[in-house]
Design a protein around this motif. Structure first.
Motif, short mmCIF file in Angstrom:
data_model
loop_
_atom_site.label_atom_id
_atom_site.label_comp_id
_atom_site.label_asym_id
_atom_site.label_seq_id
_atom_site.Cartn_x
_atom_site.Cartn_y
_atom_site.Cartn_z
N LEU A 38 43.07 -14.66 -10.34
CA LEU A 38 44.01 -13.55 -10.45
C LEU A 38 43.97 -12.67 -9.20
O LEU A 38 42.89 -12.30 -8.74
N HIS A 39 45.15 -12.33 -8.66
CA HIS A 39 45.17 -11.32 -7.60
C HIS A 39 44.70 -10.00 -8.20
O HIS A 39 45.34 -9.44 -9.10
N CYS A 40 43.61 -9.51 -7.69
CA CYS A 40 42.98 -8.28 -8.17
C CYS A 40 43.97 -7.11 -8.18
O CYS A 40 44.72 -6.94 -7.21
N LEU A 79 38.84 -14.55 -9.96
CA LEU A 79 39.52 -13.39 -9.38
C LEU A 79 39.64 -13.60 -7.88
O LEU A 79 38.68 -14.03 -7.24
N GLU A 80 40.82 -13.31 -7.33
CA GLU A 80 40.94 -13.24 -5.87
C GLU A 80 40.92 -11.76 -5.51
O GLU A 80 41.91 -11.04 -5.66
N TYR A 81 39.76 -11.34 -5.05
CA TYR A 81 39.53 -9.93 -4.71
C TYR A 81 40.07 -9.68 -3.30
O TYR A 81 39.89 -10.51 -2.41
N GLY A 98 36.86 -13.86 -2.20
CA GLY A 98 37.09 -12.64 -1.43
C GLY A 98 38.09 -12.91 -0.32
O GLY A 98 37.93 -13.85 0.46
N SER A 99 39.15 -12.10 -0.24
CA SER A 99 40.20 -12.32 0.75
C SER A 99 40.59 -11.02 1.43
O SER A 99 40.30 -9.93 0.94
N CYS A 100 41.26 -11.16 2.55
CA CYS A 100 41.81 -10.00 3.25
C CYS A 100 43.28 -10.31 3.53
O CYS A 100 43.59 -11.20 4.32
N HIS A 101 44.19 -9.59 2.85
CA HIS A 101 45.63 -9.82 3.02
C HIS A 101 46.31 -8.74 3.85
O HIS A 101 47.51 -8.81 4.10
N PHE A 102 45.56 -7.71 4.24
CA PHE A 102 46.16 -6.58 4.97
C PHE A 102 45.37 -6.30 6.24
O PHE A 102 44.15 -6.46 6.27
N GLY A 149 38.18 -16.57 0.92
CA GLY A 149 39.54 -17.12 0.82
C GLY A 149 40.22 -17.21 2.19
O GLY A 149 40.06 -16.32 3.02
N HIS A 150 40.94 -18.30 2.41
CA HIS A 150 41.74 -18.51 3.63
C HIS A 150 41.25 -17.69 4.84
O HIS A 150 41.92 -16.75 5.28
N LEU A 151 40.11 -18.14 5.38
CA LEU A 151 39.43 -17.43 6.48
C LEU A 151 40.37 -17.02 7.61
O LEU A 151 40.32 -15.90 8.10
N SER A 225 44.02 -25.21 -3.52
CA SER A 225 45.45 -25.33 -3.18
C SER A 225 46.15 -23.97 -3.12
O SER A 225 47.26 -23.89 -2.60
N ASP A 226 45.53 -22.92 -3.67
CA ASP A 226 46.20 -21.60 -3.69
C ASP A 226 47.63 -21.76 -4.24
O ASP A 226 48.57 -21.12 -3.76
N ALA A 227 47.77 -22.65 -5.24
CA ALA A 227 49.10 -22.96 -5.77
C ALA A 227 49.71 -21.75 -6.46
O ALA A 227 49.03 -21.04 -7.21
ZN LIG Z 1 45.20 -14.93 -0.80
#
Ligand SMILES: [Zn+2]
Ligand SMILES: [Zn+2]
Length: 265
Positions: A38-40, A79-81, A98-102, A149-151, A225-227
């Motif tokens: 889940l996107h946190c 969880l995708e934090y 753990g991801s960084c989208h911003f 997540g997606h380095l 796959s981040d589907a």
């Molecule tokens: Zn992501």
């Protein structure tokens, strides 16, 4: 054959299909286990993250699916934090990515125009990369996070427009430094095929330059796959396995409900 996917999304965030549809697709694809991540919840980001008041319903739905599919396929609740979530505690998920989208004023992977605006804000791709990989190492201090997540999400648009050069010394040094810190903290790095199913790339990321270095320092990988829809549940898995092998990896990590263990390709 890769038999697990721990990174996918549903109608509880920005995915197109229900959790049940994703589990059924995973079963049809021959996976032994499926984790939905889940996107946190992040205040003000309900258009792509789970709304805070829906998080309990997601956990309930996943528990019910875990019971219902027992003996057919193992169902995990993940969880995708995002670093911007800045939560002090999280509910009991089976595992956390753990991801960084911003970065600064921009989303990293929203549109190509925004990716270009991000580079303009920092003055050059290398400086933007330094600004991205530096804070990413904060994930090292978050013990509950197992997977990075997606380095190099920065390179999502690189095949259409080469915005970043993974072989440039500044980029490479920043990425290697982040990888080394995160690897020392025991994090697993995903090979992510999500941009393939969405038509932005023909190859998974991270870049081979980074994966070769990760292999040299004894890093661990998983394949995800981040589907965002059921038809992408194992999209690009063969390419991801081939990429991993070409970079020297002989195994990938599998979550078994308690922890991660290696499985040979
Ligand atoms: Zn992501
Ligand atoms: Zn995701």
């Amino acid at each position: 054959m890769i038999r697990q996917n721990l990174h996918c999304h549903t109608t509880f965030d920005d995915g197109a299909d229900s959790p049940e549809a994703m589990v059924l697709a995973a079963e049809r694809a021959g996976l032994r286990s499926i984790g939905i991540s889940l996107h946190c919840p992040i205040p003000g980001e309900d258009d792509w993250c789970c709304a805070a008041e829906q998080e309990g319903a997601f956990l309930d739905t996943m528990r019910a699916l875990h019971e219902r599919f027992a003996g057919r396929i193992e169902v995990f609740c993940g969880l995708e934090y995002d670093l911007r979530a800045d939560r002090r505690s999280v509910p009991p998920y089976d595992y956390i990515i753990g991801s960084c989208h911003f970065l600064a004023d921009h989303a990293v992977d929203n549109t190509m125009a925004e990716a270009e605006a991000l580079i303009a804000q920092f003055g050059s791709p290398d400086w933007a990369a330094e600004a991205y990989f530096g804070p990413l190492t904060a994930l090292a201090g978050f013990d509950e996070i197992s997977i990075v997540g997606h380095l190099d999400l920065l390179t999502k648009y690189n095949e259409r427009r080469p915005l970043y050069d993974a072989s440039s010394p500044l980029y490479r040094d920043a990425a290697f430094a982040a990888m080394e810190r995160l690897n020392a903290a025991g994090k697993i790095f995903e090979i992510n095929t999500g941009a393939i199913s969405r038509g932005w790339r023909t190859t998974p990321y991270p870049a081979p330059e980074l994966l070769r270095r990760l292999q040299e320092i004894g890093g661990r990988i998983c394949i995800c796959s981040d589907a965002h829809s059921a038809d992408g549940i194992v999209c690009g898995f063969e390419a991801a396995e081939a990429l991993a092998r070409s970079c020297g990896f002989t195994e990938y990590q599998v979550f078994d409900g308690r922890g991660f263990r290696p499985e040979p390709f």
